[in-house]
Design a protein around this motif. Sequence first.
Motif, PDB file in Angstrom:
ATOM      1  N   GLN A  67     -13.616  -5.069   3.626  1.00 48.84           N
ATOM      2  CA  GLN A  67     -12.885  -5.453   2.408  1.00 48.84           C
ATOM      3  C   GLN A  67     -11.493  -5.970   2.783  1.00 48.84           C
ATOM      4  O   GLN A  67     -11.028  -6.969   2.251  1.00 48.84           O
ATOM      5  CB  GLN A  67     -12.765  -4.238   1.477  1.00 48.84           C
ATOM      6  CG  GLN A  67     -11.796  -4.416   0.325  1.00 48.84           C
ATOM      7  CD  GLN A  67     -12.308  -5.330  -0.758  1.00 48.84           C
ATOM      8  OE1 GLN A  67     -13.353  -5.080  -1.328  1.00 48.84           O
ATOM      9  NE2 GLN A  67     -11.586  -6.379  -1.060  1.00 48.84           N
ATOM     10  N   ASN A  69     -10.167 -11.366   2.462  1.00 49.33           N
ATOM     11  CA  ASN A  69      -9.161 -12.326   1.986  1.00 49.33           C
ATOM     12  C   ASN A  69      -8.434 -13.019   3.131  1.00 49.33           C
ATOM     13  O   ASN A  69      -8.027 -14.176   2.996  1.00 49.33           O
ATOM     14  CB  ASN A  69      -8.161 -11.639   1.061  1.00 49.33           C
ATOM     15  CG  ASN A  69      -8.810 -11.214  -0.234  1.00 49.33           C
ATOM     16  OD1 ASN A  69      -9.796 -11.807  -0.675  1.00 49.33           O
ATOM     17  ND2 ASN A  69      -8.287 -10.169  -0.844  1.00 49.33           N
ATOM     18  N   ASP A 102     -14.053  -6.226  -4.042  1.00 47.07           N
ATOM     19  CA  ASP A 102     -13.970  -7.682  -3.904  1.00 47.07           C
ATOM     20  C   ASP A 102     -15.098  -8.281  -3.061  1.00 47.07           C
ATOM     21  O   ASP A 102     -15.152  -9.490  -2.883  1.00 47.07           O
ATOM     22  CB  ASP A 102     -12.623  -8.087  -3.288  1.00 47.07           C
ATOM     23  CG  ASP A 102     -11.459  -7.710  -4.187  1.00 47.07           C
ATOM     24  OD1 ASP A 102     -11.647  -7.644  -5.409  1.00 47.07           O
ATOM     25  OD2 ASP A 102     -10.362  -7.465  -3.658  1.00 47.07           O
TER      26      ASP A 102
END
Length: 182
Positions: A89, A93, A124
């Motif tokens: 996780q 990003n 996410d």
Amino acid sequence: MTLLFKQTTTLKQILTVIFLSLLIITQSYALDKLPRGIIYQDGRDAPPLLLKMLDGDVYNITESKGKWVFVHFWATWCGPCRKEIPTIQAIVNKFADSHLDITIVNTAESEDTVFNFLGLLAPDINTLMDEDGLATEKWQPRGLPATFFVDPNGKIRYLALGGRPWDKADYLQFLQQLKNKP
């Protein structure tokens, strides 16, 4: 003239030996620098990977051609997977919109189980759902978790067995190197 020719030939041979020795040392040094638990692979073709994602979209690994792909197999019942998922996780990003696609594959569990698990630990991440386990069977991980690194030409180049702290410096550096490799 023959003496000069022999000396030049000998010098060329010595320089060739030195160059080849340095090349071998450099290559073995590069392999030694892989993070703990990352194993170099033979470059066999990656098996097909065409699965529905948790959100209902369909993923096909062939659409990632030209990029490195991090293909991670996991399950909610797997202790090391539970510990590792938050580190995945953390990197999702960092590597969005790069030459590294991060793809996780849940192995043979229901959507409800996976949705509840990811909602708590990694909200996410959108996982692929291998509900019948057939895709996992084609990839043949030796256990869970297992992460395969597929190069831009569709060849398996690295394998990580067991849980890894993907958000730690040596693993981030490894991923960064892949991201920057065309």
